[in-house]
Scaffold this motif. Structure first.
Motif, PDB file in Angstrom:
ATOM      1  N   ILE A  87       7.392  -4.258   5.139  1.00 39.16           N
ATOM      2  CA  ILE A  87       8.004  -4.117   4.056  1.00 39.16           C
ATOM      3  C   ILE A  87       8.203  -3.097   3.906  1.00 39.16           C
ATOM      4  CG2 ILE A  87      10.187  -5.073   2.560  1.00 39.16           C
ATOM      5  CD1 ILE A  87       9.799  -6.646   4.940  1.00 39.16           C
ATOM      6  N   VAL A  88       9.427  -2.246   3.578  1.00 45.79           N
ATOM      7  CA  VAL A  88       9.302  -0.660   3.178  1.00 45.79           C
ATOM      8  C   VAL A  88      10.308  -0.795   1.539  1.00 45.79           C
ATOM      9  CG1 VAL A  88       9.746   1.727   3.337  1.00 45.79           C
ATOM     10  CG2 VAL A  88       9.232  -0.250   5.058  1.00 45.79           C
ATOM     11  N   THR A 144      12.228  20.038   8.347  1.00 50.62           N
ATOM     12  CA  THR A 144      12.871  19.103   7.890  1.00 50.62           C
ATOM     13  C   THR A 144      13.440  19.645   6.035  1.00 50.62           C
ATOM     14  OG1 THR A 144      11.897  17.596   6.854  1.00 50.62           O
ATOM     15  CG2 THR A 144      13.383  16.728   8.560  1.00 50.62           C
ATOM     16  N   CYS A 145      14.048  19.626   6.034  1.00 49.65           N
ATOM     17  CA  CYS A 145      14.530  20.182   4.500  1.00 49.65           C
ATOM     18  C   CYS A 145      13.555  19.542   3.719  1.00 49.65           C
ATOM     19  CB  CYS A 145      15.958  20.562   3.984  1.00 49.65           C
ATOM     20  SG  CYS A 145      16.671  21.210   5.111  1.00 49.65           S
ATOM     21  N   SER A 146      13.465  18.189   3.453  1.00 50.28           N
ATOM     22  CA  SER A 146      12.164  17.658   2.309  1.00 50.28           C
ATOM     23  C   SER A 146      10.569  18.084   3.446  1.00 50.28           C
ATOM     24  CB  SER A 146      12.407  16.067   2.795  1.00 50.28           C
ATOM     25  OG  SER A 146      12.414  15.609   3.943  1.00 50.28           O
ATOM     26  N   GLN A 147       9.788  17.966   1.629  1.00 51.63           N
ATOM     27  CA  GLN A 147       8.580  18.447   3.025  1.00 51.63           C
ATOM     28  C   GLN A 147       7.449  17.428   2.850  1.00 51.63           C
ATOM     29  OE1 GLN A 147       9.588  19.633  -0.621  1.00 51.63           O
ATOM     30  NE2 GLN A 147      10.761  21.482   0.947  1.00 51.63           N
ATOM     31  N   GLU A 148       8.042  16.009   2.466  1.00 51.63           N
ATOM     32  CA  GLU A 148       7.024  14.765   2.408  1.00 51.63           C
ATOM     33  C   GLU A 148       8.161  14.099   2.083  1.00 51.63           C
ATOM     34  OE1 GLU A 148       3.580  15.621   0.253  1.00 51.63           O
ATOM     35  OE2 GLU A 148       4.269  13.699  -1.241  1.00 51.63           O
ATOM     36  N   ILE A 149       7.427  12.450   2.487  1.00 54.22           N
ATOM     37  CA  ILE A 149       7.653  10.671   2.568  1.00 54.22           C
ATOM     38  C   ILE A 149       6.950  10.091   1.753  1.00 54.22           C
ATOM     39  CG2 ILE A 149       8.890   9.391   3.549  1.00 54.22           C
ATOM     40  CD1 ILE A 149      10.363  11.156   5.532  1.00 54.22           C
ATOM     41  N   ASN A 150       7.185   9.594   0.521  1.00 51.87           N
ATOM     42  CA  ASN A 150       6.530   8.463  -0.201  1.00 51.87           C
ATOM     43  C   ASN A 150       6.853   6.851  -0.075  1.00 51.87           C
ATOM     44  OD1 ASN A 150       4.387  10.241  -0.888  1.00 51.87           O
ATOM     45  ND2 ASN A 150       5.856  11.190  -2.297  1.00 51.87           N
ATOM     46  N   PHE A 151       6.150   6.133   0.258  1.00 47.83           N
ATOM     47  CA  PHE A 151       6.603   4.725   0.366  1.00 47.83           C
ATOM     48  C   PHE A 151       5.203   3.735   0.459  1.00 47.83           C
ATOM     49  CE2 PHE A 151       5.936   6.506   4.986  1.00 47.83           C
ATOM     50  CZ  PHE A 151       5.539   4.950   5.195  1.00 47.83           C
ATOM     51  N   ASP A 152       6.067   2.416  -0.409  1.00 56.02           N
ATOM     52  CA  ASP A 152       5.097   1.414  -0.498  1.00 56.02           C
ATOM     53  C   ASP A 152       5.388   0.884   1.125  1.00 56.02           C
ATOM     54  OD1 ASP A 152       4.114   2.514  -2.579  1.00 56.02           O
ATOM     55  OD2 ASP A 152       5.317   0.957  -3.410  1.00 56.02           O
ATOM     56  N   LEU A 153       4.268   0.087   1.521  1.00 54.80           N
ATOM     57  CA  LEU A 153       4.302  -0.457   3.251  1.00 54.80           C
ATOM     58  C   LEU A 153       3.545  -2.117   2.648  1.00 54.80           C
ATOM     59  CD1 LEU A 153       5.789  -1.273   5.511  1.00 54.80           C
ATOM     60  CD2 LEU A 153       3.333  -0.011   6.395  1.00 54.80           C
ATOM     61  N   MET A 161       0.723  -1.153  -0.138  1.00 51.90           N
ATOM     62  CA  MET A 161       0.090   0.095   0.052  1.00 51.90           C
ATOM     63  C   MET A 161       0.789   1.364   0.094  1.00 51.90           C
ATOM     64  SD  MET A 161      -2.647   1.110   2.689  1.00 51.90           S
ATOM     65  CE  MET A 161      -4.519   0.605   1.555  1.00 51.90           C
ATOM     66  N   LYS A 162       0.537   2.507  -0.342  1.00 48.53           N
ATOM     67  CA  LYS A 162       1.170   3.542  -0.838  1.00 48.53           C
ATOM     68  C   LYS A 162       1.087   4.364   0.190  1.00 48.53           C
ATOM     69  CE  LYS A 162       3.961   6.568  -4.456  1.00 48.53           C
ATOM     70  NZ  LYS A 162       5.193   5.489  -3.874  1.00 48.53           N
ATOM     71  N   TYR A 163       2.163   4.817   1.063  1.00 48.97           N
ATOM     72  CA  TYR A 163       1.925   6.804   1.479  1.00 48.97           C
ATOM     73  C   TYR A 163       2.385   6.933   1.795  1.00 48.97           C
ATOM     74  CZ  TYR A 163      -0.193   1.934   4.630  1.00 48.97           C
ATOM     75  OH  TYR A 163      -1.400   1.070   5.369  1.00 48.97           O
TER      76      TYR A 163
END
Length: 84
Positions: free
Chosen positions: A23-24, A10-19, A1-3
């Motif tokens: 397991i990431v 932080t300098c980054s505004q967003e983190i996208n990943f699959d879980l 599933m996508k998150y």
């Protein structure tokens, strides 16, 4: 599933990943230090939530109380807990 996770302090505004289960994969930072964050994303691809959390939770950046990697650890734990 996508998150998608909106980062804080932080300098980054967003983190996208699959879980998938524990397991990431497909980690993508929006903003931040591109070279370092691409490398971290590659190194952590296929890691478990526990592995990421053990390695990165509490990591800080300069004088900030957090970092992009600390935010990743928090993001994957939040997504995992939401599903279980």
């Amino acid at each position: 599933m996508k998150y998608s996770f909106k980062t804080e302090n932080t300098c980054s505004q967003e983190i996208n990943f699959d879980l998938n289960d524990n397991i990431v994969s497909n980690i993508e930072f929006i903003g931040g230090c591109p070279g370092n964050l691409k490398a971290i994303s590659t190194l952590l691809d296929g890691a478990t939530v526990d592995e990421i959390e053990q390695k990165l939770l509490g990591n800080t950046c300069g004088r900030r109380p957090t970092s992009c990697t600390d935010q990743l650890a928090k993001a994957v734990r939040k997504a995992y807990n939401k599903n279980n």
